[in-house]
Design a protein around this motif. Sequence first.
Motif, short mmCIF file in Angstrom:
data_model
loop_
_atom_site.label_atom_id
_atom_site.label_comp_id
_atom_site.label_asym_id
_atom_site.label_seq_id
_atom_site.Cartn_x
_atom_site.Cartn_y
_atom_site.Cartn_z
N TRP A 14 3.63 4.35 3.09
CA TRP A 14 2.19 4.09 2.99
C TRP A 14 1.71 3.31 4.22
O TRP A 14 0.65 3.59 4.77
CB TRP A 14 1.85 3.33 1.71
N ALA A 15 2.51 2.34 4.64
CA ALA A 15 2.13 1.54 5.80
C ALA A 15 2.10 2.40 7.07
O ALA A 15 1.18 2.31 7.87
CB ALA A 15 3.09 0.37 5.97
N ASP A 16 3.10 3.27 7.21
CA ASP A 16 3.15 4.14 8.39
C ASP A 16 1.94 5.05 8.45
O ASP A 16 1.41 5.35 9.51
CB ASP A 16 4.43 4.99 8.38
N GLN A 17 1.51 5.51 7.26
CA GLN A 17 0.36 6.40 7.21
C GLN A 17 -0.91 5.67 7.62
O GLN A 17 -1.82 6.25 8.21
CB GLN A 17 0.19 6.94 5.79
N LEU A 51 0.76 -3.78 7.80
CA LEU A 51 1.41 -4.96 7.23
C LEU A 51 1.84 -4.70 5.80
O LEU A 51 1.04 -4.24 4.98
CB LEU A 51 0.46 -6.16 7.26
N ILE A 52 3.11 -4.99 5.50
CA ILE A 52 3.61 -4.99 4.13
C ILE A 52 3.81 -6.45 3.73
O ILE A 52 4.26 -7.26 4.53
CB ILE A 52 4.97 -4.27 4.04
N THR A 53 3.46 -6.80 2.49
CA THR A 53 3.86 -8.10 1.97
C THR A 53 4.79 -7.86 0.78
O THR A 53 4.62 -6.90 0.03
CB THR A 53 2.67 -8.96 1.50
N THR A 54 5.77 -8.74 0.63
CA THR A 54 6.69 -8.63 -0.49
C THR A 54 7.31 -10.01 -0.74
O THR A 54 6.90 -11.00 -0.13
CB THR A 54 7.75 -7.54 -0.24
N SER A 55 8.28 -10.07 -1.63
CA SER A 55 8.90 -11.34 -1.99
C SER A 55 10.42 -11.20 -1.91
O SER A 55 10.97 -10.12 -2.11
CB SER A 55 8.48 -11.71 -3.41
N SER A 56 11.09 -12.31 -1.63
CA SER A 56 12.56 -12.28 -1.59
C SER A 56 13.15 -12.53 -2.97
O SER A 56 14.36 -12.37 -3.17
CB SER A 56 13.07 -13.36 -0.62
N SER A 57 12.31 -12.88 -3.93
CA SER A 57 12.80 -13.14 -5.29
C SER A 57 13.01 -11.83 -6.02
O SER A 57 12.21 -10.90 -5.87
CB SER A 57 11.79 -14.01 -6.04
N ASP A 58 14.04 -11.75 -6.83
CA ASP A 58 14.27 -10.52 -7.59
C ASP A 58 13.35 -10.44 -8.80
O ASP A 58 13.14 -9.38 -9.38
CB ASP A 58 15.73 -10.46 -8.08
N ILE A 115 -4.13 -1.93 7.98
CA ILE A 115 -3.89 -1.50 6.60
C ILE A 115 -2.76 -2.35 6.02
O ILE A 115 -1.73 -2.56 6.67
CB ILE A 115 -3.53 0.01 6.56
N THR A 116 -2.97 -2.84 4.80
CA THR A 116 -2.01 -3.73 4.14
C THR A 116 -1.46 -3.08 2.87
O THR A 116 -2.19 -2.44 2.12
CB THR A 116 -2.70 -5.05 3.73
N VAL A 117 -0.16 -3.24 2.65
CA VAL A 117 0.51 -2.68 1.48
C VAL A 117 1.29 -3.79 0.79
O VAL A 117 2.12 -4.44 1.43
CB VAL A 117 1.49 -1.55 1.88
N ALA A 118 1.01 -4.04 -0.49
CA ALA A 118 1.77 -5.04 -1.25
C ALA A 118 2.92 -4.32 -1.95
O ALA A 118 2.68 -3.45 -2.80
CB ALA A 118 0.86 -5.73 -2.27
N ALA A 119 4.16 -4.68 -1.60
CA ALA A 119 5.34 -4.12 -2.25
C ALA A 119 5.71 -5.07 -3.38
O ALA A 119 6.33 -6.12 -3.16
CB ALA A 119 6.49 -3.97 -1.25
N HIS A 125 6.11 0.22 13.71
CA HIS A 125 4.76 -0.32 13.82
C HIS A 125 4.40 -1.25 12.67
O HIS A 125 3.26 -1.70 12.59
CB HIS A 125 3.74 0.82 13.84
N VAL A 126 5.33 -1.52 11.79
CA VAL A 126 5.00 -2.21 10.54
C VAL A 126 5.60 -3.61 10.48
O VAL A 126 6.82 -3.79 10.58
CB VAL A 126 5.50 -1.38 9.33
N PHE A 127 4.72 -4.60 10.31
CA PHE A 127 5.16 -5.97 10.05
C PHE A 127 5.46 -6.09 8.56
O PHE A 127 4.76 -5.50 7.73
CB PHE A 127 4.04 -6.97 10.39
N THR A 128 6.48 -6.89 8.22
CA THR A 128 6.72 -7.22 6.82
C THR A 128 6.71 -8.73 6.65
O THR A 128 7.46 -9.45 7.32
CB THR A 128 8.07 -6.65 6.32
N LEU A 129 5.82 -9.19 5.79
CA LEU A 129 5.72 -10.61 5.47
C LEU A 129 6.42 -10.81 4.13
O LEU A 129 5.97 -10.27 3.11
CB LEU A 129 4.23 -11.01 5.40
#
Lengths: 258, 261
Positions: free
Chosen positions: B215-218, B73-80, B118-122, B29-33
């Motif tokens: 957190w996103a699943d919750q 929705l989770i947002t994150t970055s591809s940069s290390d 609900i949005t989660v910033a990783a 159920h979770v999108f990741t941007l």
Amino acid sequence: MSTDFVPISFPRNSAEPAVKLTKAGDVFTLTMTATPDNRFNPTFVKSINDALDVVEDWALKSHRGKPCALITTSDSDKFYSNGLDIVYLFQSSDTWFVADQFLQLLKRVLLFPVITVAAVNGHAFAGGLLFALCHDYRILRADKGLLSLNEIDLPSSLLPGMAWIPRAKLPPTTVHPLIFGPKRYGGQAAVDAGLVDAIAPADQLLTVANKWAEKGAPKVAHAGPIVSELKKDMYADVVAKLEIRTEVDVRKKMQAKM
Amino acid sequence: MAEKTTDFAPLAFPRDSAKPVMTLSKAGHVFTLTMTSPPDNRFNPTFVKSMNEALDIVEDWALKSHRGEPCALITTSSSDKFYSNGLDVMYLFKNPDTWFISDQYLQLLKRVLLFPVITVAALNGHTFAGGLLFALCHDYRILRTDKGLLSLNEIDLPSSLHPGMAWIARAKLPPTTVHPLIFEPKRYGGQAAVDAGLVDAIAPADQLLAVARKWADQGAPKVARAGPIVSELKLGTYADVVEKLDIRMEIDVRKFMKPKM
């Protein structure tokens, strides 16, 4: 000091009173007795207001200059209050109850002329938690009783005044999980989150609440109407939002839970 | 919760670009941007437009095409190294778009703040200035334990803060965090970031997305049950921030900033 006040129940002469008011020393105790879970409807709100009238009159008029404080609690072992009486709102189509009665009661408690202590002896959810948050202090039963603003699960939105009470009274790191989790807090976690001031075992709850009330009782003796004025200065933004009149038709927004 | 085979094929934005600046994927159920704009995911018109297009898809899914189903929705970055370092100052220097901040960047912050799921910033790397404000607009933040600092370093650029930007920090953070964050500016990482109320949890790098996922699943069932009321609750809770984010101000960064290459 033997009590100088004879206990009263409200509504007066009712077979099933919703509220009982007693006094010991300088401290009034308002006990909610509206089974099962002390929900806010017109009878309940009027009963609380009638009880508050007695306390207010005592502190600011008939016994002006004397210490006075107020504890609120519930006679249910399980609930402090679960908030609005949704069944009543569904059946009565009273779309101004929330704005004109419930929010005005919250405002009254928030600005109350004596120090107020909520002895939270059971669950305090939604509008019941907002009511408790309007008190000066909250003491929570250590072993039982959860606090939650579960409107998101009803589902229901929050009127501006209702949303602003947690914003004004709680740390931001508590506000968001409380509303959007909705996270339930109990015991020491409720203290750590800033929701309550202390916890106490069930058999000591009222004793501890009394200690806090007695500490606050001299305030009105010395400051009189300035206690209320200070509350209004500190929470002017909350008051402004509680005064916004919005018609609320729960039948459009919610499914009633029987 | 049983994992559904994904019902969504990953997309990159801008569409049909050789160098997409973000990707949108879905699992359960979770999108990741995932922000993919090197080196450090800075906000410029292309980046903002791409993000809005990705958000359009999530919003449409949650409120229309799959209304009544869980979604987060989770947002994150591809940069290390970086989550986001905020505004693309170099771009703004070369293309003096004095309404970009008010009309695009702040409106994007407002959109995230009020987002219907609900949005989660990783936070997998450094999160500075406008990047931290973006993260603060999410419901929750999970930070990488070993690496990645958070700071509102406008004072060192130097740059002032638009009223809406300042108010996000005021509304979402303990006062004892706000002042050092902005005025030292203090940098927070690891457990200190949790203690300061900047993030909700930390996780080792290899578990960051798994924890963000929990957190996103919750939070995913919220929109299933409450629908548009999730956004209404966010607007009710943060009405003051929204009001300030809506203040339109012309901002010419060349007047008070020097770009760092």
